[in-house]
Write an enzyme that holds these catalytic residues in place. Structure first.
Site, PDB file in Angstrom:
ATOM      1  N   SER A   1      -0.275  -0.751  -2.202  1.00 37.94           N
ATOM      2  CA  SER A   1       1.151  -0.867  -2.532  1.00 37.94           C
ATOM      3  C   SER A   1       1.515   0.313  -3.413  1.00 37.94           C
ATOM      4  O   SER A   1       0.630   0.940  -4.019  1.00 37.94           O
ATOM      5  CB  SER A   1       1.372  -2.168  -3.319  1.00 37.94           C
ATOM      6  OG  SER A   1       2.658  -2.203  -3.906  1.00 37.94           O
TER       7      SER A   1
ATOM      8  N   TYR B   1      -0.787  -8.747  -9.575  1.00 35.51           N
ATOM      9  CA  TYR B   1      -0.557  -7.965  -8.357  1.00 35.51           C
ATOM     10  C   TYR B   1      -0.873  -6.480  -8.608  1.00 35.51           C
ATOM     11  O   TYR B   1      -1.574  -5.840  -7.814  1.00 35.51           O
ATOM     12  CB  TYR B   1       0.893  -8.158  -7.913  1.00 35.51           C
ATOM     13  CG  TYR B   1       1.241  -7.562  -6.577  1.00 35.51           C
ATOM     14  CD1 TYR B   1       0.987  -8.257  -5.394  1.00 35.51           C
ATOM     15  CD2 TYR B   1       1.841  -6.307  -6.482  1.00 35.51           C
ATOM     16  CE1 TYR B   1       1.316  -7.721  -4.166  1.00 35.51           C
ATOM     17  CE2 TYR B   1       2.177  -5.763  -5.254  1.00 35.51           C
ATOM     18  CZ  TYR B   1       1.921  -6.470  -4.097  1.00 35.51           C
ATOM     19  OH  TYR B   1       2.250  -5.926  -2.880  1.00 35.51           O
TER      20      TYR B   1
END
Ligand code: NAD
Length: 260
Positions: A142, A155
């Site tokens: 990401s 995350y």
């Protein structure tokens, strides 16, 4: 351009009954690969997604249920598939909360699904790739594997970990015809992102459209969501001969986010 150059290859895509994983599966199948779809559920509709994908692209497509939060099931997925030339570690979940209020069980779940699963699947897949004499490991990290945002501690930690794991995988396979890379998407409109909108609306006391433009896409200079097809196209490129010497790196598909 690429036609069906992946005929004869088997791709396993974790977390692929929706979103980016499913988009990548479609593009790999379009390039001729047999695909194994996965999630933790075992519903008729999961198997139907695989059946219709296979029919659309004229390739073998199977769905194998396995929970990527469980080490033994991660490894069993690869073993049950029986072959793994292309491994796409894509399964992921998200939770948004300040660190002091972040539930410990959500931290553990996010680290397990977003990071530890990639260790287990990679460990099981590398011997198959070495035996086959070719392999591609593509980890879906990401922009949050390279930068941070508040309220996303687990995350961001998991995705930075995925980038580190990618580099180690690349070094350990550097002399084999195996590459390992991470794709770092910016915001892609999928169920994972859709699910974050209500929480973010509450957090920032904003309407939906304002949240999309001013919060989610605030750091995406293109002011446009990336698409699952673009993620799939990037994965296909990483499987192509043009990418034979691309290993241990990240490819951002983020509308300029990480250029800021
Ligand atoms: P999504 O919710 O559509 O997909 C997540 C997939 O993971 C689903 O198929 C889900 O069933 C599966 N999954 C969840 N828990 C699982 C488990 N325990 N075992 C097996 N599978 C499980 O979301 P998405 O946006 O397509 O996300 C896919 C990946 O892309 C994730 O790793 C995510 O972090 C990453 N990503 C997404 C974006 C974005 O903007 N959508 C941006 C950057 C990175």
């Amino acid at each position: 351009m690429f036609e069906t150059f992946l005929s004869g290859k088997t791709a396993i895509i974790t977390g692929s009954n929706s979103g980016i994983g499913l988009g990548i599966a479609h593009e790999l199948a379009r390039a001729g690969a047999s695909v194994v779809l996965n999630s933790f559920t075992d519903r008729d509709e999961d198997h139907e997604i695989a059946r219709s994908l296979g029919e659309k692209h004229g390739v073998e497509a199977r769905y194998i249920a396995a929970d990527m939060s469980k080490a033994d099931q991660c490894r069993a997925l690869i073993e049950k598939a029986g072959a793994c030339d292309i491994l796409i570690n894509n399964a992921g979940v998200q939770h948004v909360a300040p660190i002091s209020e972040f539930p410990a069980e959500r931290w553990d779940q996010i680290i397990a699904i977003n990071l530890t699963s990639a260790f287990h699947t990679t460990a099981a897949a590398l011997p198959m790739m070495r035996a086959a004499g070719w392999g591609r490991v593509i980890n879906i990290a990401s922009a949050h594997g390279l930068t941070a945002s508040p309220y996303k501690s687990a995350y961001v930690a998991a995705k930075h970990g995925v980038v580190g794991l990618t580099k180690v995988t690349a070094l350990e396979t550097a002399e084999a015809p195996i590459t390992a890379n991470a794709i770092c998407p910016g915001y892609v409109l999928t169920p994972l992102v859709e699910a974050q909108i209500p929480d973010t609306m509450k957090e920032y006391k904003m309407e939906r459209e304002e949240v999309i433009r001013n919060v989610m896409l605030a750091r995406q200079p293109s002011k446009d969501f990336a698409t699952v097809e673009q993620m799939g196209g990037t994965a296909v490129f990483l499987c192509s001969p043009a990418a034979d010497q691309i290993t241990g790196t990240t490819i951002s598909v983020d509308g300029g986010w990480t250029a800021l």
